[in-house]
Design a protein around this motif. Structure first.
Motif, PDB file in Angstrom:
ATOM      1  N   THR A 412      49.176  66.568  17.502  1.00  0.00           N
ATOM      2  CA  THR A 412      50.456  66.761  16.810  1.00  0.00           C
ATOM      3  C   THR A 412      51.595  66.977  17.817  1.00  0.00           C
ATOM      4  O   THR A 412      52.720  67.277  17.414  1.00  0.00           O
ATOM      5  CB  THR A 412      50.368  67.978  15.880  1.00  0.00           C
ATOM      6  N   PHE A 413      51.277  66.868  19.116  1.00  0.00           N
ATOM      7  CA  PHE A 413      52.193  67.108  20.236  1.00  0.00           C
ATOM      8  C   PHE A 413      52.495  68.590  20.437  1.00  0.00           C
ATOM      9  O   PHE A 413      53.325  68.945  21.265  1.00  0.00           O
ATOM     10  CB  PHE A 413      53.510  66.310  20.066  1.00  0.00           C
ATOM     11  N   GLU A 414      51.818  69.458  19.691  1.00  0.00           N
ATOM     12  CA  GLU A 414      51.943  70.889  19.908  1.00  0.00           C
ATOM     13  C   GLU A 414      51.041  71.301  21.085  1.00  0.00           C
ATOM     14  O   GLU A 414      50.081  70.594  21.413  1.00  0.00           O
ATOM     15  CB  GLU A 414      51.522  71.660  18.656  1.00  0.00           C
ATOM     16  N   VAL A 415      51.383  72.434  21.696  1.00  0.00           N
ATOM     17  CA  VAL A 415      50.561  72.998  22.768  1.00  0.00           C
ATOM     18  C   VAL A 415      50.081  74.374  22.308  1.00  0.00           C
ATOM     19  O   VAL A 415      50.846  75.150  21.729  1.00  0.00           O
ATOM     20  CB  VAL A 415      51.352  73.126  24.086  1.00  0.00           C
ATOM     21  N   GLY A 416      48.798  74.632  22.533  1.00  0.00           N
ATOM     22  CA  GLY A 416      48.238  75.908  22.112  1.00  0.00           C
ATOM     23  C   GLY A 416      47.323  76.499  23.161  1.00  0.00           C
ATOM     24  O   GLY A 416      46.928  75.818  24.117  1.00  0.00           O
ATOM     25  N   VAL A 417      46.994  77.774  23.002  1.00  0.00           N
ATOM     26  CA  VAL A 417      46.040  78.442  23.875  1.00  0.00           C
ATOM     27  C   VAL A 417      44.859  78.887  23.014  1.00  0.00           C
ATOM     28  O   VAL A 417      45.053  79.386  21.894  1.00  0.00           O
ATOM     29  CB  VAL A 417      46.680  79.643  24.607  1.00  0.00           C
ATOM     30  N   VAL A 418      43.667  78.658  23.498  1.00  0.00           N
ATOM     31  CA  VAL A 418      42.474  79.007  22.726  1.00  0.00           C
ATOM     32  C   VAL A 418      42.404  80.522  22.566  1.00  0.00           C
ATOM     33  O   VAL A 418      42.408  81.266  23.542  1.00  0.00           O
ATOM     34  CB  VAL A 418      41.199  78.468  23.405  1.00  0.00           C
ATOM     35  N   ALA A 419      42.334  80.948  21.298  1.00  0.00           N
ATOM     36  CA  ALA A 419      42.301  82.375  20.982  1.00  0.00           C
ATOM     37  C   ALA A 419      40.887  82.875  20.739  1.00  0.00           C
ATOM     38  O   ALA A 419      40.625  84.079  20.794  1.00  0.00           O
ATOM     39  CB  ALA A 419      43.164  82.664  19.759  1.00  0.00           C
ATOM     40  N   GLU A 439      55.986  70.994  18.217  1.00  0.00           N
ATOM     41  CA  GLU A 439      55.919  69.545  18.476  1.00  0.00           C
ATOM     42  C   GLU A 439      57.113  69.030  19.266  1.00  0.00           C
ATOM     43  O   GLU A 439      57.072  67.944  19.862  1.00  0.00           O
ATOM     44  CB  GLU A 439      55.796  68.775  17.153  1.00  0.00           C
ATOM     45  N   ASN A 440      58.207  69.800  19.320  1.00  0.00           N
ATOM     46  CA  ASN A 440      59.388  69.421  20.097  1.00  0.00           C
ATOM     47  C   ASN A 440      59.409  70.048  21.481  1.00  0.00           C
ATOM     48  O   ASN A 440      60.382  69.878  22.228  1.00  0.00           O
ATOM     49  CB  ASN A 440      60.661  69.817  19.329  1.00  0.00           C
ATOM     50  N   GLY A 441      58.356  70.791  21.808  1.00  0.00           N
ATOM     51  CA  GLY A 441      58.281  71.448  23.107  1.00  0.00           C
ATOM     52  C   GLY A 441      58.994  72.778  23.170  1.00  0.00           C
ATOM     53  O   GLY A 441      59.104  73.378  24.239  1.00  0.00           O
ATOM     54  N   ALA A 442      59.460  73.270  22.025  1.00  0.00           N
ATOM     55  CA  ALA A 442      60.146  74.558  21.995  1.00  0.00           C
ATOM     56  C   ALA A 442      59.123  75.687  21.960  1.00  0.00           C
ATOM     57  O   ALA A 442      58.108  75.579  21.260  1.00  0.00           O
ATOM     58  CB  ALA A 442      61.071  74.635  20.776  1.00  0.00           C
ATOM     59  N   PRO A 443      59.370  76.782  22.691  1.00  0.00           N
ATOM     60  CA  PRO A 443      58.406  77.899  22.701  1.00  0.00           C
ATOM     61  C   PRO A 443      58.266  78.541  21.322  1.00  0.00           C
ATOM     62  O   PRO A 443      59.244  78.700  20.596  1.00  0.00           O
ATOM     63  CB  PRO A 443      59.020  78.889  23.697  1.00  0.00           C
ATOM     64  N   VAL A 444      57.028  78.903  20.988  1.00  0.00           N
ATOM     65  CA  VAL A 444      56.755  79.681  19.782  1.00  0.00           C
ATOM     66  C   VAL A 444      56.704  81.138  20.216  1.00  0.00           C
ATOM     67  O   VAL A 444      55.890  81.492  21.068  1.00  0.00           O
ATOM     68  CB  VAL A 444      55.417  79.262  19.132  1.00  0.00           C
ATOM     69  N   HIS A 475      53.423  73.749  31.978  1.00  0.00           N
ATOM     70  CA  HIS A 475      54.366  73.940  30.874  1.00  0.00           C
ATOM     71  C   HIS A 475      55.170  75.222  31.014  1.00  0.00           C
ATOM     72  O   HIS A 475      55.895  75.614  30.092  1.00  0.00           O
ATOM     73  CB  HIS A 475      53.601  73.948  29.544  1.00  0.00           C
ATOM     74  N   GLY A 476      55.029  75.892  32.162  1.00  0.00           N
ATOM     75  CA  GLY A 476      55.778  77.110  32.395  1.00  0.00           C
ATOM     76  C   GLY A 476      55.401  78.242  31.457  1.00  0.00           C
ATOM     77  O   GLY A 476      56.262  79.022  31.031  1.00  0.00           O
ATOM     78  N   LEU A 477      54.099  78.334  31.146  1.00  0.00           N
ATOM     79  CA  LEU A 477      53.643  79.309  30.146  1.00  0.00           C
ATOM     80  C   LEU A 477      53.041  80.544  30.805  1.00  0.00           C
ATOM     81  O   LEU A 477      52.302  80.445  31.785  1.00  0.00           O
ATOM     82  CB  LEU A 477      52.585  78.679  29.226  1.00  0.00           C
ATOM     83  N   ALA A 481      51.140  86.800  27.432  1.00  0.00           N
ATOM     84  CA  ALA A 481      52.043  87.352  26.412  1.00  0.00           C
ATOM     85  C   ALA A 481      51.463  87.196  24.998  1.00  0.00           C
ATOM     86  O   ALA A 481      51.794  87.960  24.103  1.00  0.00           O
ATOM     87  CB  ALA A 481      53.404  86.665  26.491  1.00  0.00           C
ATOM     88  N   TYR A 482      50.573  86.195  24.831  1.00  0.00           N
ATOM     89  CA  TYR A 482      50.035  85.920  23.500  1.00  0.00           C
ATOM     90  C   TYR A 482      48.770  86.720  23.207  1.00  0.00           C
ATOM     91  O   TYR A 482      48.219  86.630  22.122  1.00  0.00           O
ATOM     92  CB  TYR A 482      49.769  84.419  23.344  1.00  0.00           C
ATOM     93  N   PHE A 483      48.318  87.506  24.189  1.00  0.00           N
ATOM     94  CA  PHE A 483      47.154  88.367  23.974  1.00  0.00           C
ATOM     95  C   PHE A 483      47.512  89.845  24.061  1.00  0.00           C
ATOM     96  O   PHE A 483      46.661  90.700  23.838  1.00  0.00           O
ATOM     97  CB  PHE A 483      46.063  88.050  25.000  1.00  0.00           C
TER      98      PHE A 483
END
Length: 484
Positions: A412-419, A439-444, A475-477, A481-483
């Motif tokens: 879907t062009f989204e980027v995710g991290v396995v939780a 999908e637009n590359g904007a940070p969630v 991706h500069g991630l 922060a997500y954990f």
């Protein structure tokens, strides 16, 4: 050699737990009732606390812990269901009502619980019983227990409304931070030649075991946090978490998981005797430094053997694991063995947990970090790494094909991290994903949105699929922060 279990031992054990468990719950109710009716300094209250301490000691002296579990309309003590009879009806029904009021599924009493802890626990229960809803009461209870210094009694929330995602993360963070702090204290005490508080390490491990059993995903996520300055300590806690999760998959009992967890937490304790300039060197080690590093295995065994002779008892397997965890399954590792030997189960298990965490940790001198899925693939497919394949398979079962912390691009062009691994073992290749870029590359914004890659569209196809693994740096991630 035949089984060492005597005929009828299981039946006698059940009889013991029914009798001792009944006496314990009756004493628990009597202490609650006394505290409800009289001030704490009253003689009746003090006698009831004495009786409770004595009833608990009967089980603790034999088992090391007491687990009271509420399941439907039944109460279990250390896995044995207690019979509801006329003479214990008031005790059992009142305890059931109180546990439900706080949404407590399990109450675990640890060895050497003190009188003041019972008094504080029961007083807090009574003070909070009529406040808020079950979830609010449970959160208030855990907070007040921490403030009161109640360390040898653990409450585990039920699976009803339960903790929300944020509360689960907070609980996991507290458990993880305590594990790191205790490990740091143990290592620094050994380094400075001071007395080591192994009991504190045991209590930290018990909390980690409870967290893994109650909410594995939250605590596994924290193993992605990397602090180069604290690497020695975070690595030990991570290995402890991975080892307990593997042991759980292999069917170990809670008491076995406690021993395994302590063993894993202390597996690198020999590094306390290494020069800090070798241990914390920001670049690769030369040959002499590498030889010094290798001594941490036998030095760890000697340290733990010394602790075993003191008041705090260390499992014998911990000494073996400290010595053996780098030997490799084919014995080509270090230290070199003098005669043919067979590595213990815990040594092979901890070696896998240790190898995975070490390989996925981004050290200061690494120019190209290794992604977690590549590490798992290498551990599984390359026999020269020397890992027990049964243990590696168990680790894959814990983490899935895409381990926690792996950054992936979706179709879907989204980027995710396995939780976390998918709870359905049929979908190991479809983990739980926290979306970090849309999908637009904007940070969630953190903590992001967690989705299940096994979810399907109305037409039956999968809503999202992994296209490829990528690196967070690309991706500069900052995935930590997500954990948090």
């Amino acid at each position: 050699m035949g089984s060492s279990v005597r005929p009828g031992a299981e039946v006698r054990d059940e009889g013991f737990f029914r009798q001792a468990g009944r006496a314990f719950l009756v004493s628990l109710y009597a202490a609650l009732r006394s505290l409800r009716l009289y001030p704490v300094e009253n003689a009746a209250v003090q006698r009831s606390l004495d009786d409770l301490l004595q009833a608990a000691a009967v089980i603790l002296s034999r088992e090391g812990e007491i687990e009271i579990r509420l399941s439907g309309d039944f109460l279990f003590v250390n896995g044995t269901r207690l019979r509801l009879e006329m003479d214990n009806y008031a005790s059992f029904s009142n305890i059931q009502t109180l546990l439900r009021a706080f949404d407590i599924e399990r109450l675990v009493v640890h060895d050497e619980i003190e009188r003041r802890e019972w008094q504080a626990f029961l007083s807090i229960l009574l003070n909070l019983a009529d406040t808020g809803n079950a979830e609010e009461r449970f959160l208030a209870l855990t907070e007040r227990l921490t403030q009161a210094g109640v360390e040898r009694l653990t409450v585990v929330e039920g699976r009803g409304p339960g903790l929300d995602a944020e509360a689960s993360r907070e609980q996991a963070k507290r458990t993880y931070a305590q594990g790191v702090a205790v490990t740091k204290e143990v290592v620094n005490s050994i380094r400075l030649g001071r007395t080591t508080n192994v009991k504190k390490a045991k209590r930290a491990v018990q909390l980690i075991v409870d967290q893994v059993l109650n909410n594995e995903t939250s605590i596994l996520g924290l193993t992605t946090l990397r602090d180069y300055d604290e690497y020695t300590f975070t690595h030990s806690v991570n290995v402890c978490i991975f080892a307990i999760a593997i042991g759980r998959r292999m069917g170990l009992t809670r008491l076995q998981l406690y021993d395994l967890g302590l063993t894993a937490l202390l597996h690198d304790v020999g590094k306390a005797r290494l020069p800090l300039d070798v241990l914390n060197k920001p670049s690769g080690l030369d040959e002499d430094e590498w030889r010094i590093l290798q001594t941490h295995t036998w030095q760890g065994a000697l340290i733990l053997f010394g602790l075993r002779t003191s008041f705090d008892e260390i499992p014998y397997r911990s000494i073996l694991v400290a010595h053996e965890h780098h030997m490799k399954a084919d014995l080509t590792g270090y230290p070199r063995h003098l005669r043919r030997r067979s590595l213990g189960v815990y040594s092979r298990l901890v070696a896998v947990a240790d190898g995975f965490d070490a390989a996925t940790s981004r050290r200061a001198y690494q120019t190209v970090p290794i992604e977690p899925d590549e590490v798992l693939r290498e551990m599984w497919s390359n026999p020269r790494r020397g890992y027990d394949q049964v243990m590696v398979k168990a680790l894959i079962n814990v983490l899935g094909i895409y381990p926690v912390g792996t950054v992936v691009i979706l179709d879907t062009f989204e980027v995710g991290v396995v939780a976390g691994a998918n709870p359905d073992p049929q979908h190991l290749n479809r983990p739980l994903i926290t979306l970090v870029l849309d999908e637009n590359g904007a940070p969630v914004p953190a903590p992001g949105e967690t989705i299940n890659l096994a979810d399907r569209r109305p037409d039956g196809g999968f809503a999202r699929s992994i296209v490829k693994v990528t690196s967070p740096e690309r991706h500069g991630l900052d995935i930590t922060a997500y954990f948090l």
